[in-house]
Design a protein around this motif. Structure first.
Motif, PDB file in Angstrom:
ATOM      1  N   ALA A 111     -68.163 -99.123  70.818  1.00  0.00           N
ATOM      2  CA  ALA A 111     -67.301 -97.681  70.747  1.00  0.00           C
ATOM      3  C   ALA A 111     -67.795 -96.724  72.009  1.00  0.00           C
ATOM      4  O   ALA A 111     -66.818 -96.115  72.503  1.00  0.00           O
ATOM      5  N   THR A 112     -69.038 -97.030  72.591  1.00  0.00           N
ATOM      6  CA  THR A 112     -69.084 -95.858  73.473  1.00  0.00           C
ATOM      7  C   THR A 112     -68.639 -96.422  74.776  1.00  0.00           C
ATOM      8  O   THR A 112     -68.094 -95.782  75.635  1.00  0.00           O
ATOM      9  N   GLY A 125     -64.916 -95.535  74.556  1.00  0.00           N
ATOM     10  CA  GLY A 125     -64.898 -94.071  74.747  1.00  0.00           C
ATOM     11  C   GLY A 125     -65.141 -93.810  76.231  1.00  0.00           C
ATOM     12  O   GLY A 125     -64.410 -93.054  76.804  1.00  0.00           O
ATOM     13  N   SER A 165     -61.866 -94.919  77.839  1.00  0.00           N
ATOM     14  CA  SER A 165     -60.396 -94.142  77.759  1.00  0.00           C
ATOM     15  C   SER A 165     -60.650 -92.686  77.781  1.00  0.00           C
ATOM     16  O   SER A 165     -59.745 -91.700  77.450  1.00  0.00           O
ATOM     17  N   ARG A 166     -62.156 -92.158  77.790  1.00  0.00           N
ATOM     18  CA  ARG A 166     -62.369 -90.686  77.898  1.00  0.00           C
ATOM     19  C   ARG A 166     -61.868 -90.003  76.704  1.00  0.00           C
ATOM     20  O   ARG A 166     -61.563 -89.057  76.884  1.00  0.00           O
ATOM     21  N   ASP A 167     -61.833 -90.874  75.456  1.00  0.00           N
ATOM     22  CA  ASP A 167     -61.489 -90.441  74.320  1.00  0.00           C
ATOM     23  C   ASP A 167     -62.659 -89.768  73.541  1.00  0.00           C
ATOM     24  O   ASP A 167     -63.673 -90.585  72.960  1.00  0.00           O
ATOM     25  N   THR A 168     -63.008 -88.627  73.222  1.00  0.00           N
ATOM     26  CA  THR A 168     -64.404 -88.267  72.758  1.00  0.00           C
ATOM     27  C   THR A 168     -64.487 -88.570  71.250  1.00  0.00           C
ATOM     28  O   THR A 168     -65.583 -88.879  70.910  1.00  0.00           O
ATOM     29  N   ARG A 169     -63.385 -88.984  70.715  1.00  0.00           N
ATOM     30  CA  ARG A 169     -63.535 -89.599  69.263  1.00  0.00           C
ATOM     31  C   ARG A 169     -64.234 -91.030  69.035  1.00  0.00           C
ATOM     32  O   ARG A 169     -65.081 -90.980  68.275  1.00  0.00           O
ATOM     33  N   TRP A 170     -64.015 -91.433  70.205  1.00  0.00           N
ATOM     34  CA  TRP A 170     -64.952 -92.777  70.246  1.00  0.00           C
ATOM     35  C   TRP A 170     -66.456 -92.294  70.083  1.00  0.00           C
ATOM     36  O   TRP A 170     -67.393 -92.976  69.454  1.00  0.00           O
ATOM     37  N   TRP A 171     -66.773 -91.359  71.015  1.00  0.00           N
ATOM     38  CA  TRP A 171     -68.212 -91.037  71.049  1.00  0.00           C
ATOM     39  C   TRP A 171     -68.759 -90.505  69.839  1.00  0.00           C
ATOM     40  O   TRP A 171     -69.776 -90.729  69.357  1.00  0.00           O
ATOM     41  N   PRO A 189     -73.320 -90.605  75.852  1.00  0.00           N
ATOM     42  CA  PRO A 189     -72.900 -91.965  75.861  1.00  0.00           C
ATOM     43  C   PRO A 189     -73.444 -92.794  76.621  1.00  0.00           C
ATOM     44  O   PRO A 189     -73.873 -93.924  75.939  1.00  0.00           O
TER      45      PRO A 189
END
Lengths: 745, 133
Positions: A22-23, A26, A29-35, A122
């Motif tokens: 996930a990290t 993240g 994709s720079r998508d904070t939801r993954w983090w 991350p």
């Protein structure tokens, strides 16, 4: 229960693996939801590991022998408290404990920093989670604490009697807390590097966690020393065994780090070096675990040889390579602005000549048997020659080196000392293993070549033919110069200001030194000192304590004059205002007191032995010991013989000593339980061996002077560390730091 | 040129440190096996040596009323045995059939090894003792 434990371990593994994936996703994709999701996975993994640890603890306490681990480490007669501590008595349990501590630490730091250091997190998870994943993998593949016993035994094997000791209850977990704790500064420092957010307060966080781990490591080492002293029954507390070195080596690196961190925080110096030290400390902690767990390095203490060692090696190598790459790629971010000394070409060429001279001297030393004095004189002449020939360079270099006589300079020198010492301890620890490699290499050469070596250089030939052991003498030889230099620096350090040399201080110190040294030698000879070295060491130690105390005094005096505070109030305010500094001072005083204990007990130990019947009296130095009685008792675990001795001094009974010999049923070996009569000046350390059934017994008495000060010193070092970590009142620190960094940039 | 210079300095520095590291190795003791010590061409060392081997079952004799102990040490490969003379506190874990290390000097005239130091190698010291069950 077994199934649940296994399931929880696998679940932890899954969660950790997910959090890494996930990290990475993240980051791409720079998508904070993954983090966010990765952080939650870490929390969940922490929960599952806690649950599996609870299961193991319950199994140990309820003596559930369906667990192979329980059957191996616990028995029905083992006291309940030791059943619980069997958690970290064996390999599987201690690795689970490692994972538990690591994940709890990671979860705590995530809670603390995930808002304030969002961009670092991350990368932090990548390193910390990756490390956790490694240990989880070991648990699943090699030493599963939830492996079933087959067949289920009626009773367990029980715990090795050597481990049934209060010190052993606390020593392994504190040491582990220290080892594991260093993962946090490591992951955070590298995380900040990768995140590119390097300027701000990463060093503050690194320092905090380093200090916490360092405190645990210190306590762990001291407890280990105490355990060795009271339980192993040879009268010493440190034997330079690889397992002991394994805890001491990372301690040296961490201590060096604690010193240079100050320079970075206050002066912006040493950035690269600090990152390097963080990585080094972490690697050395893994290395320490590797030594104790793998059996690669021969030690009387180590665990059985197992394949697990290769995985540790691979892990260390991976971390090392990764870190070197990261360090190399981000070297530009790490340039310090503030060079203390900038050497120019002339300086370098002079240094080169001097280094050449050293090499020349070493060569001469080898053939010195024939030229004895000539070698030394020629080197001195050459030295003078070089200095005259390059006199302008020598003068400028000399002026530059004088700048080292400042606080920054002292920190740099301290670091050199720690690093060299670390190198030597490390070398002495791993050399016997490396040597076996060299032997194999040598054996690979052609027979003819080896034959010719045997002919021309028989010593070398034998060197490559034999396994060898590095004896404690190697370490003791090196410890002395390091201790001397460190002591010298502790004398002078508190008296230096930043970047300047306070001449008055130097003159004052020289004056005191001139008075103190002859005085110390005079009194030393008066009381019958056994060696010059011990007198010098004692003198320097005392001098260093005076230096620290006088520094505190002068600071309080200034407060008194300027703020009109009383001595007491002034001191209290001083200590409160700068906790870090005075915590450090306290630790230094602790080190000095510990050194006093070490000098006393290594130079002045006396040994007596005697064989007597019940009722007889024998003499050990100034003491008379009367062997009064021998008592026998039993409990379900063991039978115990206890000798009762009266300590008589000048005709008066001053104490009772009761050494014991235990026979554990599960282990066909006797256990020596020494008895120690201690006071502030000396320990009477008594070892007892029954000779025959009539009660005749052999006693060995060691008079170990000043041992108690080792423990007092250890306590003070720890307290100093704890005091230094307490938050300072000032809330400005962060913004000040930011301002400073901007100023440097 | 400056790179070459740097390299030379680095090499020299490494050499000096390396020398210090290796010169310290004089404080080492060599390991021998019983067979090697008994071999005809064995040269007695001025320094002590370490012998490894297994304590022969039934060979341990303790002189009454003293801490002097004799036992036979067997070579793990050749099976040669050598008499070991030891005086001192016997480690708790010393047992027959155990693998031990003795440190001391060999006296070819008496065909006896005088040990000042006795270490019991118990690889599973802190692990369970499977052998005893």
């Amino acid at each position: 229960m077994l199934l649940l434990g296994n399931f929880l371990l696998i679940a932890t593994f899954g969660l950790l693996a997910y959090c890494l994936v996930a990290t990475v996703l993240g980051l791409r994709s720079r998508d904070t939801r993954w983090w966010e999701s990765a952080i939650r996975a870490v929390y969940a993994a922490t929960a599952t590991v806690i649950a599996s640890s609870v299961i193991l603890t319950i199994a140990l306490i309820s003596r559930d022998f369906r667990f192979e681990y329980v059957a191996r480490h616990v028995s029905s007669t083992l006291p309940l408290a030791y059943c619980a501590t069997a958690f970290w008595a064996g390999q599987a349990g201690s690795l689970l404990f490692w994972l538990l501590v690591l994940l709890v630490f990671v979860a705590v730091s995530l809670r603390l920093y995930h808002r304030s250091h969002g961009e670092v997190i991350p990368y932090f998870i990548l390193f910390a989670g990756g490390s956790a994943l490694f240990f989880n993998l070991l648990l699943l593949m090699f030493t599963n604490p939830f492996a079933p016993a087959n067949p289920v035994p009626p009773d367990g094997l029980g715990m090795n009697p050597l481990l049934q000791n209060v010190m052993m209850v606390f020593h392994p977990p504190t040491l582990f807390l220290g080892y594991v704790g260093f993962t946090i500064p490591f992951a955070f420092a590298l995380g900040s590097l990768l995140a590119g957010r390097f300027a701000l307060d990463w060093i503050t966080i690194v320092r905090k966690w380093t200090l916490v781990s360092w405190i645990f490591l210190t306590v762990g080492i001291i407890l280990g020393m105490q355990w060795a002293y009271v339980e192993l029954g040879w009268g010493g507390y440190w034997g330079w065994d690889p397992v002991e070195n394994a805890s001491f080596i990372p301690w040296l690196a961490a201590t060096a780090l604690l010193h240079t961190v100050i320079l970075q925080e206050q002066k912006g110096l040493f950035k690269k070096w600090n990152v390097f030290l963080v990585v080094l400390t972490f690697l050395l902690c893994i290395f320490g675990t590797f030594i104790t767990r793998s059996g690669f390095i021969e030690s009387v203490h180590a665990f059985a040889l197992s394949d697990i060692g290769y995985y540790f090696l691979a892990f260390m190598l991976l971390v090392l390579v990764l870190c070197l790459i990261i360090l190399y790629r981000s070297r530009k971010k790490l340039t310090g602005q503030n060079h203390l000394i900038r050497l120019d070409a002339a300086d370098w060429s002079l240094l080169q000549w001097l280094l050449f001279l050293v090499a020349f001297y070493i060569v001469l030393l080898q053939i010195r048997t024939y030229y004895a004095r000539a070698a030394e004189y020629s080197v001195i002449l050459l030295l003078i020659g070089i200095l005259v020939w390059k006199r302008s360079a020598a003068a400028s270099l000399g002026r530059k080196l004088l700048r080292l006589l400042s606080r920054e300079g002292m920190f740099i020198l301290t670091n050199f000392i720690f690093m060299f010492f670390l190198l030597f301890v490390f070398w002495g620890t791993v050399y016997p293993t490396l040597h076996e490699g060299l032997m194999e290499l040598y054996a690979g050469f052609s027979g003819g070549f080896r034959e010719s070596v045997a002919q021309s250089l028989p010593g070398l030939h034998e060197f490559f033919q034999r396994k060898l052991a590095v004896s404690p003498a190697f370490f003791n030889k090196w410890v002395m110069p390091f201790a001397l230099v460190l002591l010298f620096m502790m004398v002078f350090c508190p008296l230096f200001g930043w970047r300047k040399l306070n001449r008055k201080v130097i003159y004052f110190l020289l004056a005191v030194l001139l008075v103190l040294v002859p005085l110390a030698i005079y009194t030393g000879l008066g009381v019958g000192a056994v060696s010059w070295m011990s007198v010098v060491l004692f003198g320097l130690t005392g001098f260093a304590i005076i230096a620290i105390v006088s520094d505190v005094f002068s600071a309080v005096a200034i407060r008194r004059r300027l703020a009109g505070e009383s001595w007491l109030r002034g001191a209290a305010n001083l200590f409160r205002k700068n906790k870090r500094r005075y915590g450090g001072y306290l630790s230094h005083i602790g080190v000095l007191i510990l050194i006093i204990g070490i000098i006393g007990s290594s130079f002045y130990t006396q040994e007596y032995e005697s064989e007597v019947n019940i009722g007889e009296t024998f003499i050990a130095g100034e003491w008379e010991l009367k062997y009064v009685d021998l008592q026998f008792s039993q409990d379900p675990e063991k039978s115990m013989y206890q000798a009762i001795l009266e300590v008589i001094r000048n005709g008066r009974t001053v104490g009772r000593i009761t050494p014991e010999k235990h026979l554990h049923r599960k282990f066909e070996q006797p256990m020596t339980e020494v008895s120690i009569d201690f006071n502030l000046l000396r320990d009477l350390y008594v070892i007892f061996s029954p000779v025959n059934r009539a009660g005749r017994a052999y006693f060995k008495i060691l008079v170990n002077p000043l041992v108690i000060w080792i423990w007092v010193g250890g306590l003070l070092i720890t307290l100093g560390g704890i005091y230094a970590i307490l938050p300072n009142r000032r809330r400005l620190v962060l913004s000040e730091l930011a301002a400073k960094e901007e100023h440097h940039a | 040129m400056s790179q070459l210079k740097f390299l030379a300095i680095a090499l020299l520095f490494i050499g000096v440190v390396g020398y210090l590291l290796f010169s310290g190795l004089q404080e080492t003791v060599y390991y021998y096996t019983v067979g090697e010590v008994l071999a005809a061409d064995f040269q007695p060392h001025s320094r002590g040596i370490r012998l490894t081997g297994t304590v022969v079952a039934g060979s341990v004799t303790r002189q009454p009323d003293s801490l002097v102990m004799d036992f036979l040490l067997a070579d793990d490969q050749t099976g040669d045995t050598l008499k070991i003379h030891y005086q001192g506190v016997v480690p708790d874990s010393f047992k027959e059939d155990r693998h031990v290390v003795v440190e001391g000097t060999f006296h070819p005239d008496r065909r006896q090894f005088e040990a000042g130091n006795l270490l019991v190698k118990c690889p599973s010291k802190y692990e369970e003792e499977k052998a005893s069950t």
